[in-house]
Write a protein that holds these residues in place. Sequence first.
Motif, mmCIF file in Angstrom:
data_model
loop_
_atom_site.group_PDB
_atom_site.id
_atom_site.type_symbol
_atom_site.label_atom_id
_atom_site.label_comp_id
_atom_site.label_asym_id
_atom_site.label_seq_id
_atom_site.Cartn_x
_atom_site.Cartn_y
_atom_site.Cartn_z
ATOM 1 N N GLY A 39 0.810 -1.223 0.000
ATOM 2 C CA GLY A 39 0.000 0.000 0.000
ATOM 3 C C GLY A 39 0.836 1.262 0.000
ATOM 4 O O GLY A 39 0.538 2.223 -0.719
ATOM 5 N N GLU A 40 1.899 1.266 0.806
ATOM 6 C CA GLU A 40 2.804 2.423 0.839
ATOM 7 C C GLU A 40 3.414 2.673 -0.539
ATOM 8 O O GLU A 40 3.472 3.819 -1.000
ATOM 9 N N GLU A 41 3.866 1.600 -1.166
ATOM 10 C CA GLU A 41 4.493 1.743 -2.486
ATOM 11 C C GLU A 41 3.472 2.200 -3.534
ATOM 12 O O GLU A 41 3.802 3.001 -4.419
ATOM 13 N N ALA A 42 2.248 1.709 -3.439
ATOM 14 C CA ALA A 42 1.208 2.118 -4.376
ATOM 15 C C ALA A 42 0.922 3.615 -4.244
ATOM 16 O O ALA A 42 0.786 4.323 -5.251
ATOM 17 N N ILE A 43 0.861 4.100 -3.014
ATOM 18 C CA ILE A 43 0.628 5.528 -2.791
ATOM 19 C C ILE A 43 1.771 6.358 -3.370
ATOM 20 O O ILE A 43 1.542 7.383 -4.020
ATOM 21 N N THR A 54 8.100 10.881 -14.840
ATOM 22 C CA THR A 54 8.094 9.528 -15.378
ATOM 23 C C THR A 54 9.244 8.670 -14.854
ATOM 24 O O THR A 54 9.073 7.466 -14.662
ATOM 25 N N ALA A 55 10.390 9.265 -14.590
ATOM 26 C CA ALA A 55 11.512 8.485 -14.056
ATOM 27 C C ALA A 55 11.190 7.974 -12.655
ATOM 28 O O ALA A 55 11.406 6.795 -12.348
ATOM 29 N N SER A 59 10.384 4.037 -11.276
ATOM 30 C CA SER A 59 11.017 3.449 -10.092
ATOM 31 C C SER A 59 9.976 2.972 -9.083
ATOM 32 O O SER A 59 10.067 1.860 -8.549
ATOM 33 N N GLU A 60 8.986 3.791 -8.837
ATOM 34 C CA GLU A 60 7.935 3.428 -7.883
ATOM 35 C C GLU A 60 7.092 2.272 -8.412
ATOM 36 O O GLU A 60 6.667 1.404 -7.639
ATOM 37 N N ALA A 61 6.846 2.232 -9.722
ATOM 38 C CA ALA A 61 6.082 1.131 -10.307
ATOM 39 C C ALA A 61 6.827 -0.187 -10.120
ATOM 40 O O ALA A 61 6.213 -1.236 -9.857
ATOM 41 N N ASP A 63 8.770 -0.844 -7.595
ATOM 42 C CA ASP A 63 8.544 -1.171 -6.185
ATOM 43 C C ASP A 63 7.148 -1.762 -5.983
ATOM 44 O O ASP A 63 6.974 -2.712 -5.212
ATOM 45 N N VAL A 64 6.153 -1.203 -6.663
ATOM 46 C CA VAL A 64 4.778 -1.699 -6.552
ATOM 47 C C VAL A 64 4.704 -3.153 -7.018
ATOM 48 O O VAL A 64 4.126 -4.008 -6.335
ATOM 49 N N LEU A 65 5.276 -3.441 -8.185
ATOM 50 C CA LEU A 65 5.233 -4.815 -8.696
ATOM 51 C C LEU A 65 5.947 -5.774 -7.753
ATOM 52 O O LEU A 65 5.436 -6.868 -7.459
ATOM 53 N N PHE A 66 7.113 -5.380 -7.276
ATOM 54 C CA PHE A 66 7.862 -6.235 -6.356
ATOM 55 C C PHE A 66 7.044 -6.520 -5.100
ATOM 56 O O PHE A 66 6.871 -7.678 -4.704
ATOM 57 N N HIS A 67 6.516 -5.477 -4.484
ATOM 58 C CA HIS A 67 5.799 -5.661 -3.224
ATOM 59 C C HIS A 67 4.430 -6.311 -3.425
ATOM 60 O O HIS A 67 3.935 -6.987 -2.513
#
Length: 104
Positions: A39-43, A54-55, A59-61, A63-67
């Motif tokens: 949830g944190e990464e999605a936010i 976009t960069a 990076s955050e995307a 993290d979202v996929l990993f988590h």
Amino acid sequence: MTLIELEQIIATRAKASPEESWTAKLLAKGPEKAAEKFGEEAIEAIIEAVKGDTAKLTSEAADVLFHLLVMLHARGVSVADVMAELAARQGQSGLAEKAARPKS
């Protein structure tokens, strides 16, 4: 890298010592903690999408996929399970699929 490969990496790391692996440490805290981290990464991804960076969004995307996969692993749900669900929805409009969901 594919999602299947990432899933395999997570499964391997889950077997490691929590002192040696971030993934093992997170999983040792339970499925609820894995869900919280997702949830944190999605936010964070949403924030970067709104900002238009976009960069940072890329990076955050990642993290979202990993988590997401860590959270699924914590509950025993495989990428194959998720892909089967998506395949079952194929050929159905998104509006029809949503309307057919049970009301909660």
